[in-house]
Design a protein around this motif. Sequence first.
Motif, PDB file in Angstrom:
ATOM      1  N   ARG A 137       0.832  -1.212   0.000  1.00  0.00           N
ATOM      2  CA  ARG A 137       0.000   0.000   0.000  1.00  0.00           C
ATOM      3  C   ARG A 137       0.862   1.257   0.000  1.00  0.00           C
ATOM      4  N   ILE A 138       1.982   1.249   0.700  1.00  0.00           N
ATOM      5  CA  ILE A 138       2.895   2.394   0.678  1.00  0.00           C
ATOM      6  C   ILE A 138       3.343   2.671  -0.754  1.00  0.00           C
ATOM      7  N   ALA A 139       3.692   1.608  -1.470  1.00  0.00           N
ATOM      8  CA  ALA A 139       4.142   1.768  -2.858  1.00  0.00           C
ATOM      9  C   ALA A 139       3.022   2.323  -3.728  1.00  0.00           C
ATOM     10  N   GLU A 140       1.801   1.832  -3.525  1.00  0.00           N
ATOM     11  CA  GLU A 140       0.669   2.318  -4.320  1.00  0.00           C
ATOM     12  C   GLU A 140       0.404   3.801  -4.082  1.00  0.00           C
ATOM     13  N   LEU A 141       0.669   4.245  -2.868  1.00  0.00           N
ATOM     14  CA  LEU A 141       0.436   5.651  -2.514  1.00  0.00           C
ATOM     15  C   LEU A 141       1.616   6.548  -2.872  1.00  0.00           C
ATOM     16  N   GLY A 142       2.689   5.935  -3.381  1.00  0.00           N
ATOM     17  CA  GLY A 142       3.860   6.713  -3.741  1.00  0.00           C
ATOM     18  C   GLY A 142       4.702   7.126  -2.553  1.00  0.00           C
TER      19      GLY A 142
END
Length: 208
Positions: free
Chosen positions: A97-102
Amino acid sequence: MIDLDKFIVGFDKGLRTLFAPAQTARNVPGDALMDAPLDDTQRRTSAALMRVNHTGEICAQALYQGQALTARDPSAKDALEHAAREETEHLAWTERRIAELGGTKSVLNPLFYAGSFALGAVSGLLGDKWNLGFLAETERQVVQHLEGHLERLPADDAKSRAIVEQMRDDEARHATSAINHGGAELPGPVKSAMKASSKVMTGTAYWL
């Protein structure tokens, strides 16, 4: 006396926790939900909160690995190892999720891991009832922390909220399991010290 082979295995698990992508056997909560558009402020808030949760899972892995290393009773070890496996899934969910949120993961994770591992090992040396009691109290405090995040996450960020809600439910179950396996109630000053150290971790990880 600590088994050297177990220590080496624990060290390997630590490296994997910190530097290898985490894996999950369960579907990521909210995976089927649409990713609603978020403005820059909302996205930064969600990413920062998920970074805190990811660091919390790093600490949980370290605690359980340290506790399992020094636990004596097989049933206590089983409870700790089961909790650790689910925490690995939480690690994978928050990382994704961190990666998806940038966003980015905390640069202080290795430091938090080392401190949590040492704390877990010490609690295990005190005896299984205190070891499991420490696990139960940790999970209770994590549940409170996650409920606070549900209040702070943007209402439109359904994907992050689904992850946090499932994590909260899992952590509550871990606390109940620890008590059922014989965990003792910790003294008030110990609980307060745990809350204080948690505030330092969460406050730092939010920004770093």
